[in-house]
Design an enzyme around this catalytic site. Sequence first.
Site, PDB file in Angstrom:
ATOM      1  N   TYR A   1       1.425  69.663 108.649  1.00  0.00           N
ATOM      2  CA  TYR A   1       0.502  70.725 108.087  1.00  0.00           C
ATOM      3  C   TYR A   1      -0.853  69.940 107.871  1.00  0.00           C
ATOM      4  O   TYR A   1      -0.796  68.692 107.398  1.00  0.00           O
ATOM      5  CB  TYR A   1       0.801  71.430 106.763  1.00  0.00           C
ATOM      6  CG  TYR A   1       1.666  72.624 107.022  1.00  0.00           C
ATOM      7  CD1 TYR A   1       1.144  73.877 107.331  1.00  0.00           C
ATOM      8  CD2 TYR A   1       2.710  72.446 106.577  1.00  0.00           C
ATOM      9  CE1 TYR A   1       1.902  75.023 107.230  1.00  0.00           C
ATOM     10  CE2 TYR A   1       3.681  73.463 106.668  1.00  0.00           C
ATOM     11  CZ  TYR A   1       3.364  74.796 106.962  1.00  0.00           C
ATOM     12  OH  TYR A   1       4.122  75.957 107.014  1.00  0.00           O
TER      13      TYR A   1
ATOM     14  N   TYR B   1       9.792  71.065 110.223  1.00  0.00           N
ATOM     15  CA  TYR B   1       9.584  69.940 109.457  1.00  0.00           C
ATOM     16  C   TYR B   1      10.381  69.799 108.167  1.00  0.00           C
ATOM     17  O   TYR B   1      11.095  70.675 107.744  1.00  0.00           O
ATOM     18  CB  TYR B   1       8.110  70.123 108.642  1.00  0.00           C
ATOM     19  CG  TYR B   1       7.846  71.216 108.025  1.00  0.00           C
ATOM     20  CD1 TYR B   1       8.059  71.402 106.631  1.00  0.00           C
ATOM     21  CD2 TYR B   1       7.232  72.498 108.674  1.00  0.00           C
ATOM     22  CE1 TYR B   1       7.875  72.591 105.725  1.00  0.00           C
ATOM     23  CE2 TYR B   1       6.792  73.689 107.904  1.00  0.00           C
ATOM     24  CZ  TYR B   1       7.103  73.704 106.564  1.00  0.00           C
ATOM     25  OH  TYR B   1       6.896  74.880 105.801  1.00  0.00           O
TER      26      TYR B   1
ATOM     27  N   HIS C   1       3.600  81.398 108.615  1.00  0.00           N
ATOM     28  CA  HIS C   1       3.133  82.119 107.439  1.00  0.00           C
ATOM     29  C   HIS C   1       2.303  83.375 107.593  1.00  0.00           C
ATOM     30  O   HIS C   1       1.247  83.067 108.305  1.00  0.00           O
ATOM     31  CB  HIS C   1       2.587  81.301 106.280  1.00  0.00           C
ATOM     32  CG  HIS C   1       3.492  79.972 105.780  1.00  0.00           C
ATOM     33  ND1 HIS C   1       4.170  80.195 104.653  1.00  0.00           N
ATOM     34  CD2 HIS C   1       3.680  79.018 106.338  1.00  0.00           C
ATOM     35  CE1 HIS C   1       5.100  78.997 104.378  1.00  0.00           C
ATOM     36  NE2 HIS C   1       4.520  78.305 105.595  1.00  0.00           N
TER      37      HIS C   1
HETATM   38 FE   LIG Z   1       5.669  76.415 105.899  1.00  0.00          FE
END
Ligand SMILES: [Fe+2]
Length: 262
Positions: A127, A166, A181
Amino acid sequence: MGVTAVASSDSAASSQAEVTAEIEAIAGAYTEGAESQPRLDYPPYRSSLLRHPTKAPQQADPEGVELWAPVFGQLDVDDAEADLTAQHDGEPQGERMVVTGRVLDGDGRPVRRQLVEVWQANAAGRYIHERDQHPAPLDPHFTGMGRCLTDDDGVYRFTTIKPGPYPWRNHRNAWRPAHIHFSLFGTEFTQRMITQMYFPGDPLFPLDPIFQSVVDPAARSRLVATYDHDVTQPEWSTGYRWDIVLTGPHRTLLEVDTEAAE
Ligand SMILES: [Fe+2]
């Protein structure tokens, strides 16, 4: 992202085998059909022990909430925001895909002009967030956020890159299944729903305490998208379909963690 989702150093020291055994013990004691939402207090998901609600929800006056809730107009959402592969000068790395589906109410009616927001890791599972420092590469051509409005049939549609799994620090060598998400604003702010969409056949499913905190197998399966060859685009992208039901017995599950971080 989960980097800070550690209840204590002791919990992070648990092995995957220990966590899997806890997951299986809870699943073995579960009576199918008894629950449809994630458990708020789910010990294999370590940080849920400390940050789950311990009191009944505060009832809000919907009209009062609307006085200070965020507002947006349809003109505030640009069609280009639904293409996460076109937000920079170059092409992001990874498997290009379309994710689409319908937002429905409990009676199967389309929820129209619904704001749908997504955020996700890049193809390497990273991210763009200061708390995500795990050693996978950032992609200069991928931010990982998008939004759109549903159309008159309740359909949303995103073009994006398939996110990678991850690591996170729930326990030693913990890995999250690939997921996107989702946030949906209902017709009222108090209806806002945050959840996660997964990909079919992910080998990390049985190991992931967040996915498994939905202890009902049928309810869990509703979080998994379907590969749909009719959604693919020749020479361009694969395609997945995932419908979201906001109310009723088949509603998509609300995410336990209101921080929506993992
Ligand atoms: Fe996530």
